[in-house]
Design a protein around this motif. Structure first.
Motif, PDB file in Angstrom:
ATOM      1  N   ASP A  12      -8.372  11.106  11.731  1.00 22.04           N
ATOM      2  CA  ASP A  12      -6.940  11.012  11.501  1.00 22.04           C
ATOM      3  C   ASP A  12      -6.769  10.577  10.053  1.00 22.04           C
ATOM      4  O   ASP A  12      -7.557   9.779   9.535  1.00 22.04           O
ATOM      5  CB  ASP A  12      -6.292   9.989  12.429  1.00 22.04           C
ATOM      6  CG  ASP A  12      -6.465  10.351  13.895  1.00 22.04           C
ATOM      7  OD1 ASP A  12      -6.387  11.545  14.220  1.00 22.04           O
ATOM      8  OD2 ASP A  12      -6.670   9.433  14.709  1.00 22.04           O
ATOM      9  N   ALA A  13      -5.742  11.099   9.390  1.00 26.34           N
ATOM     10  CA  ALA A  13      -5.582  10.809   7.964  1.00 26.34           C
ATOM     11  C   ALA A  13      -4.116  10.605   7.608  1.00 26.34           C
ATOM     12  O   ALA A  13      -3.213  11.024   8.343  1.00 26.34           O
ATOM     13  CB  ALA A  13      -6.161  11.957   7.130  1.00 26.34           C
ATOM     14  N   GLN A  14      -3.906   9.954   6.463  1.00 27.18           N
ATOM     15  CA  GLN A  14      -2.568   9.823   5.908  1.00 27.18           C
ATOM     16  C   GLN A  14      -2.679   9.741   4.398  1.00 27.18           C
ATOM     17  O   GLN A  14      -3.668   9.236   3.856  1.00 27.18           O
ATOM     18  CB  GLN A  14      -1.833   8.619   6.478  1.00 27.18           C
ATOM     19  CG  GLN A  14      -2.396   7.284   6.118  1.00 27.18           C
ATOM     20  CD  GLN A  14      -1.700   6.131   6.830  1.00 27.18           C
ATOM     21  OE1 GLN A  14      -2.371   5.175   7.121  1.00 27.18           O
ATOM     22  NE2 GLN A  14      -0.426   6.204   7.106  1.00 27.18           N
ATOM     23  N   ALA A  15      -1.674  10.283   3.719  1.00 30.06           N
ATOM     24  CA  ALA A  15      -1.602  10.201   2.265  1.00 30.06           C
ATOM     25  C   ALA A  15      -0.838   8.934   1.892  1.00 30.06           C
ATOM     26  O   ALA A  15       0.055   8.493   2.612  1.00 30.06           O
ATOM     27  CB  ALA A  15      -0.893  11.424   1.702  1.00 30.06           C
ATOM     28  N   VAL A  16      -1.210   8.366   0.737  1.00 36.18           N
ATOM     29  CA  VAL A  16      -0.546   7.159   0.255  1.00 36.18           C
ATOM     30  C   VAL A  16      -0.256   7.317  -1.233  1.00 36.18           C
ATOM     31  O   VAL A  16      -1.133   7.692  -2.010  1.00 36.18           O
ATOM     32  CB  VAL A  16      -1.423   5.898   0.460  1.00 36.18           C
ATOM     33  CG1 VAL A  16      -0.664   4.640   0.051  1.00 36.18           C
ATOM     34  CG2 VAL A  16      -1.921   5.792   1.892  1.00 36.18           C
ATOM     35  N   LEU A  17       0.982   7.035  -1.618  1.00 36.96           N
ATOM     36  CA  LEU A  17       1.373   6.924  -3.017  1.00 36.96           C
ATOM     37  C   LEU A  17       1.283   5.443  -3.365  1.00 36.96           C
ATOM     38  O   LEU A  17       1.954   4.620  -2.743  1.00 36.96           O
ATOM     39  CB  LEU A  17       2.805   7.432  -3.210  1.00 36.96           C
ATOM     40  CG  LEU A  17       3.498   7.091  -4.531  1.00 36.96           C
ATOM     41  CD1 LEU A  17       2.770   7.702  -5.719  1.00 36.96           C
ATOM     42  CD2 LEU A  17       4.954   7.546  -4.496  1.00 36.96           C
ATOM     43  N   VAL A  18       0.410   5.088  -4.319  1.00 32.46           N
ATOM     44  CA  VAL A  18       0.219   3.693  -4.727  1.00 32.46           C
ATOM     45  C   VAL A  18       0.780   3.531  -6.135  1.00 32.46           C
ATOM     46  O   VAL A  18       0.411   4.275  -7.043  1.00 32.46           O
ATOM     47  CB  VAL A  18      -1.278   3.312  -4.710  1.00 32.46           C
ATOM     48  CG1 VAL A  18      -1.473   1.875  -5.161  1.00 32.46           C
ATOM     49  CG2 VAL A  18      -1.876   3.537  -3.330  1.00 32.46           C
ATOM     50  N   VAL A  19       1.674   2.546  -6.322  1.00 35.22           N
ATOM     51  CA  VAL A  19       2.332   2.323  -7.607  1.00 35.22           C
ATOM     52  C   VAL A  19       2.133   0.872  -8.019  1.00 35.22           C
ATOM     53  O   VAL A  19       2.347  -0.041  -7.220  1.00 35.22           O
ATOM     54  CB  VAL A  19       3.847   2.630  -7.543  1.00 35.22           C
ATOM     55  CG1 VAL A  19       4.475   2.510  -8.922  1.00 35.22           C
ATOM     56  CG2 VAL A  19       4.104   3.999  -6.951  1.00 35.22           C
ATOM     57  N   GLN A  20       1.726   0.671  -9.275  1.00 37.08           N
ATOM     58  CA  GLN A  20       1.477  -0.670  -9.822  1.00 37.08           C
ATOM     59  C   GLN A  20       2.325  -0.859 -11.072  1.00 37.08           C
ATOM     60  O   GLN A  20       2.303  -0.029 -11.981  1.00 37.08           O
ATOM     61  CB  GLN A  20      -0.003  -0.813 -10.176  1.00 37.08           C
ATOM     62  CG  GLN A  20      -0.359  -2.130 -10.808  1.00 37.08           C
ATOM     63  CD  GLN A  20      -1.798  -2.141 -11.297  1.00 37.08           C
ATOM     64  OE1 GLN A  20      -2.299  -1.131 -11.795  1.00 37.08           O
ATOM     65  NE2 GLN A  20      -2.448  -3.256 -11.137  1.00 37.08           N
ATOM     66  N   ASN A  21       3.067  -1.970 -11.119  1.00 39.43           N
ATOM     67  CA  ASN A  21       3.922  -2.275 -12.263  1.00 39.43           C
ATOM     68  C   ASN A  21       3.268  -3.347 -13.130  1.00 39.43           C
ATOM     69  O   ASN A  21       3.217  -4.513 -12.752  1.00 39.43           O
ATOM     70  CB  ASN A  21       5.302  -2.749 -11.799  1.00 39.43           C
ATOM     71  CG  ASN A  21       6.259  -2.957 -12.953  1.00 39.43           C
ATOM     72  OD1 ASN A  21       5.924  -2.720 -14.107  1.00 39.43           O
ATOM     73  ND2 ASN A  21       7.459  -3.402 -12.646  1.00 39.43           N
TER      74      ASN A  21
END
Length: 104
Positions: free
Chosen positions: A33-42
């Motif tokens: 099972d899989a999922q995509a993740v958008l990771v954002v760092q400020n």
């Protein structure tokens, strides 16, 4: 937010701002099972407004809500979990930073 060994991530990207990095990741469990993740760092000294999307070839698409990302924080937008079956996982993510789009 921490990434773990079952996360496959690309390099950080910062086309829109050198102080705000983002990357795409795909999380895969033992049952495929899989999922995509958008990771954002400020890394900036000011808060920024972000939103985005995840797109996959296995049906894991998600709109990421508009939110404020404070200085020094990292946030992830998780797409839905879907079974891969025989498909190799592919994903794209879009970050909208202060009204400017960028894709990975």
């Amino acid at each position: 937010m921490d990434t773990r060994s079952n996360w496959v991530c690309g390099n950080h990207h910062h086309k829109v701002s050198v102080n705000v990095n983002f990357k795409k990741c795909i999380v895969i469990n033992d049952d495929l099972d899989a999922q995509a993740v958008l990771v954002v760092q400020n890394k900036a000294s000011v808060a920024v407004t972000i939103e985005g999307e995840t797109f996959t070839n296995f049906g894991g698409n998600e709109d990421c809500a508009v939110s404020t990302l404070n200085p020094g924080f990292t946030r992830g937008c998780f797409g839905p979990t879907r079974h891969l079956g025989g498909t190799g996982p592919m994903a794209e993510v879009r970050l909208n930073l202060n009204t400017v789009d960028d894709w990975l």
